[in-house]
Scaffold this active site. Structure first.
Site, PDB file in Angstrom:
ATOM      1  CG  HIS A  69     -31.478 -26.432  30.448  1.00  0.00           C
ATOM      2  ND1 HIS A  69     -31.994 -27.536  31.277  1.00  0.00           N
ATOM      3  CD2 HIS A  69     -30.468 -26.275  31.172  1.00  0.00           C
ATOM      4  CE1 HIS A  69     -31.394 -27.781  32.168  1.00  0.00           C
ATOM      5  NE2 HIS A  69     -30.185 -26.976  32.293  1.00  0.00           N
ATOM      6  CE1 TYR A 132     -39.476 -31.407  28.284  1.00  0.00           C
ATOM      7  CE2 TYR A 132     -39.964 -31.616  30.587  1.00  0.00           C
ATOM      8  CZ  TYR A 132     -39.096 -31.833  29.804  1.00  0.00           C
ATOM      9  OH  TYR A 132     -37.795 -32.650  29.777  1.00  0.00           O
TER      10      TYR A 132
END
Length: 483
Positions: A69, A132
């Protein structure tokens, strides 16, 4: 896992993709690390990307594979427990499109993934979790901004430690396109304000028709209206070039003009500076020699401002506002000439009409042709020059308005002595006029040290007059043809 290793940042073969060694401190109780340490990491070259959301991905079993992605934001990824194999593919427009980098990461490393670089992670141990940070808020509507690549793409040829046939994959990830069918993610956008003015037209010529550049004239975006600053996803922009301004120097001395000057030159710029600061955009702002009183014969970027009139005061105030933004270029310029109403075009018209004008001979400076101003702006942006204030005019000797008028007449084959030099006081006697700086010449050393060398004003003037004459002849020929 390595304990107590020094914090270090490593470049990869994908531009902007960084691997970071994290100091981890451990004993019999476990371990501790500073997962994100802005001050130290910025000093080592990690971008100040401004995270706004923290996500955690937990993978129950080894072989769980997610990706590839490419999101429309930056990410800072690190492992909380277990180990992962990471694969990154550059899916941005440009020469590095398709470049691949792989690495195995544990809690002692992190990776900075720039916008548009596709990322995939495969857990190598049961109970693997990674975290993240991202610099935009996720929303389902943002999915259309993603770019995807198939995990099994033959061109990328990624060697997965756990073969994909044995890995845990989502059905959606298995249907992503091969590299040949991927539409690269375009760069962040640049917004040019004041696109219908003299400089705006030159910027249209300079920046071309790139799809990531938006041009907005007053009808497209009225900076005096509050809704001009809403309705845009500013995180999809990198740069605002503000070529919009209230430039009626004499009109600014009237009550209505004063309000208009402060609204466009200060209040609007304050809104742009707020947006630039919040979203970490680069703000390019065009300033003026009128921020000085003209008592110095040559003005440097470090000279303290000392404006004489309302227009100059509004421009000086705007400079102070823009200086507060982390990423800014302030271009101070003077005596602008481009496609629009300006001194040179006026003198050409007078000369062709046989008029012998009186022109001010005690104000001194240099002309600035918009093609060079636009080129200088692009140069600073494309080279990543140090942020700050830059003087930018055309090069050459300082001259008076009367000197320039005489040269124009000479270029047109008219007697130079058709132009009569008069003092500022004589010219504006009995008129409502703003005070003007006597000396407007700007020192050009800083812009030259940044690698941009403006063309001589005399050369650009000759070219401009030549083009004006050609345009007049075309218009006359068309007029004759119609009659």
């Amino acid at each position: 896992m390595k304990f107590a290793q020094p914090l270090a940042v490593h470049q990869t073969n994908i531009p902007g993709l960084l691997v970071i060694d994290l100091p981890v401190h451990g004993d019999n109780r476990g371990w501790f690390k500073e997962n994100w340490q802005r001050e130290k990491m910025l000093a080592l070259g990690v971008p100040d990307f401004g995270p706004v959301q923290n996500n955690i991905s937990f993978n129950a079993s080894a072989g769980t594979t997610r990706g590839i992605h490419a999101e429309p934001w930056d990410k800072f990824v690190s492992v909380a427990s277990g180990r992962i194999f990471g694969a990154w593919v550059d899916l941005r427009e440009g020469t590095s499109f398709g470049t691949v980098f792989t690495a195995e990461l544990g809690p002692d490393q992190a990776v900075f993934v720039p916008r548009g670089v596709g990322n995939a992670f495969q857990s190598l141990q049961d109970g693997t979790a990674y975290t993240y940070l991202v610099n935009d808020h996720y929303s389902p509507e943002a999915q259309h901004l993603y770019t995807f690549l198939n995990l099994a793409d033959e061109t990328a040829d990624i060697y997965w430690p756990i073969p994909l046939a044995e890995a845990e994959l989502s059905e959606k990830d298995q249907k992503h396109p091969r590299l040949a069918d991927v539409t690269p993610m375009p760069p962040l956008k640049t917004l040019v304000l004041g696109a219908d003015g003299q400089l705006g037209r030159a910027l249209r010529q300079q920046l071309g028709t790139a799809p990531n550049v938006e041009f907005a004239g007053r009808e497209d975006l009225d900076l005096s209206m509050p809704d001009a600053y809403t309705g845009r996803n500013w995180r999809q922009y990198s740069t605002i070039i503000n070529a919009a301004a209230f430039t009626d120097v004499d009109g600014a001395e009237t009550p209505e003009g004063r309000r208009a000057a402060w609204q466009i030159n200060v209040n609007a710029v304050t809104q742009l500076a707020r947006i630039a600061t919040e979203y970490r955009l680069t703000l390019v702002h065009v300033s003026s020699d009128y921020v000085f009183d003209g008592s110095s014969e040559l003005h440097s970027e470090t000279e303290l401002v000392s404006p004489l009139g309302v227009y100059g005061q509004s421009k000086a105030a705007a400079d102070a506002v823009v200086l507060s933004t982390p990423r800014h270029y302030i271009l101070r310029t003077s005596w602008v000439v481009g496609d629009g109403k300006n001194f040179v075009r006026t003198m050409v018209g007078l000369a062709r009409g046989g008029v012998a004008p009186a022109v001010v001979n005690d104000q001194y400076g240099r002309l600035t042709f918009t093609q060079d101003l636009a080129a200088g702006i692009q140069h600073l942006l494309s080279t990543g020059a140090t942020y700050g204030i830059y003087n930018l005019t055309n090069d050459g000797d300082s001259r008076s308005w009367a000197d320039i008028a005489k040269e124009i007449y000479g270029l047109l084959g008219q007697p130079r002595d058709s132009v009569t030099g008069v003092s500022t006081a004589e010219y504006f006697a009995g008129k409502c006029a703003a005070p003007r700086p006597q000396h407007s010449t700007l020192e050009l050393g800083k812009i030259k040290s940044a690698g941009f060398y403006p063309q001589p004003a005399s050369q650009r003037l000759a070219e401009y007059v030549r083009d004006e004459v050609s345009a007049w002849r075309v218009r006359e020929a068309l007029s004759e043809k119609r009659t």
